[in-house]
Enzyme design. Structure first.
Site, PDB file in Angstrom:
ATOM      1  N   LYS A 196      -2.493   3.323  -5.647  1.00 44.26           N
ATOM      2  CA  LYS A 196      -1.832   2.074  -6.009  1.00 44.26           C
ATOM      3  C   LYS A 196      -1.200   2.250  -7.385  1.00 44.26           C
ATOM      4  O   LYS A 196      -1.885   2.579  -8.357  1.00 44.26           O
ATOM      5  CB  LYS A 196      -2.847   0.933  -6.036  1.00 44.26           C
ATOM      6  N   LYS A 254       0.711   2.031  -2.139  1.00 37.60           N
ATOM      7  CA  LYS A 254       1.275   0.736  -2.515  1.00 37.60           C
ATOM      8  C   LYS A 254       2.039   0.886  -3.822  1.00 37.60           C
ATOM      9  O   LYS A 254       1.507   1.525  -4.729  1.00 37.60           O
ATOM     10  CB  LYS A 254       0.113  -0.234  -2.684  1.00 37.60           C
TER      11      LYS A 254
HETATM   12  C1  PBG Z   1      -4.553  -7.189  -7.379  1.00 40.56           C
HETATM   13  C2  PBG Z   1      -3.570  -7.087  -6.281  1.00 40.56           C
HETATM   14  C3  PBG Z   1      -2.183  -7.105  -6.476  1.00 40.56           C
HETATM   15  C4  PBG Z   1      -1.608  -7.021  -5.225  1.00 40.56           C
HETATM   16  C5  PBG Z   1      -2.642  -6.938  -4.283  1.00 40.56           C
HETATM   17  N1  PBG Z   1      -3.861  -6.979  -4.960  1.00 40.56           N
HETATM   18  C6  PBG Z   1      -1.397  -7.269  -7.711  1.00 40.56           C
HETATM   19  C7  PBG Z   1      -1.745  -6.470  -8.879  1.00 40.56           C
HETATM   20  O1  PBG Z   1      -2.304  -5.368  -8.774  1.00 40.56           O
HETATM   21  O2  PBG Z   1      -1.460  -6.949  -9.966  1.00 40.56           O
HETATM   22  C8  PBG Z   1      -0.137  -7.031  -4.998  1.00 40.56           C
HETATM   23  C9  PBG Z   1       0.365  -7.374  -3.649  1.00 40.56           C
HETATM   24  C10 PBG Z   1       1.792  -7.770  -3.630  1.00 40.56           C
HETATM   25  O3  PBG Z   1       2.529  -7.717  -4.628  1.00 40.56           O
HETATM   26  O4  PBG Z   1       2.214  -8.169  -2.538  1.00 40.56           O
HETATM   27  N2  PBG Z   1      -5.807  -6.698  -7.171  1.00 40.56           N
END
Ligand code: PBG
Length: 329
Positions: A196, A254
């Site tokens: 991620k 992601k």
């Molecule tokens: C946070 C989390 C995020 C997303 C999923 N879980 C945002 C972040 O890491 O700040 C993003 C998903 C999206 O943008 O659709 N644990």
């Protein structure tokens, strides 16, 4: 004789194109993100995510029945936590009667066969908008990891089929897996957000949950000390292999579209299912450009979803899932 090969023969009409098509999208590809809020009778649109909603539990029930009827059989649940329940150590995240825990039960009651995956991370519960506990101006890894393991256990007790840690702490998959095993939840799956990246594409999601990192002196304003640096590629393989060794059943890359090189690297490197999250900013861009008449919404949506699958996604988490199914019908 020229040309000996005529590649256009296989593109002559839709019948032959569909016969030789390599990548086909079906309802089975999708994992549907769901945003849940406290209250009754609430279905509120997220301003930066047109036609995407937060649901209170009563309307969530209706929504998951509709998803199931459309052939969408897996959901990924996120909760918007009231401000007064936020602190620095995720106390509310462990509340066995918290919103997430009730949401899992609500979905399982409404559609018992639905695969329910839960977000495991502290940001919706954090006064600082971080995925972990803040200590000395840093997101503290090991305390956070232990809380996340307890959180995963709490979701498993509520009936989650899979827990989905989205935090990027080191070692949390192992800690979670061991706790789940020790407590008898041997069949609870872990879908790890293994690669991620620290991405600007998460903006609309943070609006949806009111979970953006706060702007305070001494607190990091971004997530770059735990989420990955987008300049890096081989690091994604190391992160993913470690999570598999620690017990992840499904791994994830992601965001989606800007990271398809990573998706293909991971798909070639590992032998567990690979999920890709087409994130909120990717959704918002297509919605915004098509609202202006600058892009053909459905065509661009299908092109991007297909590209994600072609790159190697076995599972696609997407806010477009329902739009795609409607189009396929
Ligand atoms: C946070 C989390 C995020 C997303 C999923 N879980 C945002 C972040 O890491 O700040 C993003 C998903 C999206 O943008 O659709 N644990």
């Amino acid at each position: 004789m020229f040309p000996l090969r005529r590649n256009r023969r296989l593109r002559t009409n839709e019948a032959i194109r569909s016969l030789v098509r390599e990548t086909v999208i079906t309802p089975n590809d999708f994992l549907v993100p769901l945003f849940v809020v406290e209250g009754k009778g609430i279905k509120e649109e997220i301003p930066s995510m047109p036609n995407y909603f937060r649901y209170s539990l009563d309307l969530l029930e209706k929504e998951v029945k509709e998803l199931w009827a459309m052939g969408l059989k897996s959901v990924l649940v996120f909760v918007k936590v009231p401000d007064n329940l936020k602190d620095n150590k995720g106390t509310e995240a462990l509340n066995q009667n918290g919103l997430m825990q009730r949401a899992v039960k609500t979905i399982k009651n409404a559609v018992p066969e639905m695969i329910v995956m839960t977000d495991v991370a502290l940001d919706p519960y954090s006064i600082y908008g971080h995925d972990g506990v803040i200590e000395n101006g840093m997101v503290a890894n090991d305390i956070t990891s232990s809380i996340l393991a307890e959180m995963a256990l709490s979701h498993a007790k509520a009936g989650a089929d899979f827990v989905a840690p989205s935090d990027m702490m080191d070692g949390r998959i192992l800690e979670m897996r061991e706790l789940l095993e020790d407590e008898g939840f041997i069949n609870t799956g872990i879908m790890s957000y293994s690669a991620k990246y620290a991405s600007a594409f998460y903006g609309p999601f943070r609006d949806a949950l009111d979970s953006a990192p706060v702007d305070l002196i001494d607190i990091p304003k971004d997530k770059k000390t735990y989420q990955m640096d987008y300049h890096n590629r081989t690091e994604a393989i190391r992160e993913t292999e470690m999570d598999i060794d620690e017990g992840a059943d499904i791994v994830m890359v992601k965001p989606g579209i800007a990271y398809l090189d990573i998706v293909r690297d991971i798909k070639n490197a590992v032998d567990v299912p690979v999920a890709v999250y087409q994130v909120s900013g990717e959704y918002a861009m297509i919605k915004a450009a098509s609202e202006r008449g600058w892009l053909d919404h459905d065509a661009v949506m299908m092109e991007q979803i297909t590209a994600i699958k072609r790159a190697g996604a076995d599972v696609i988490a997407s806010y477009f899932a329902k739009d795609v199914i409607r189009l396929l019908k």
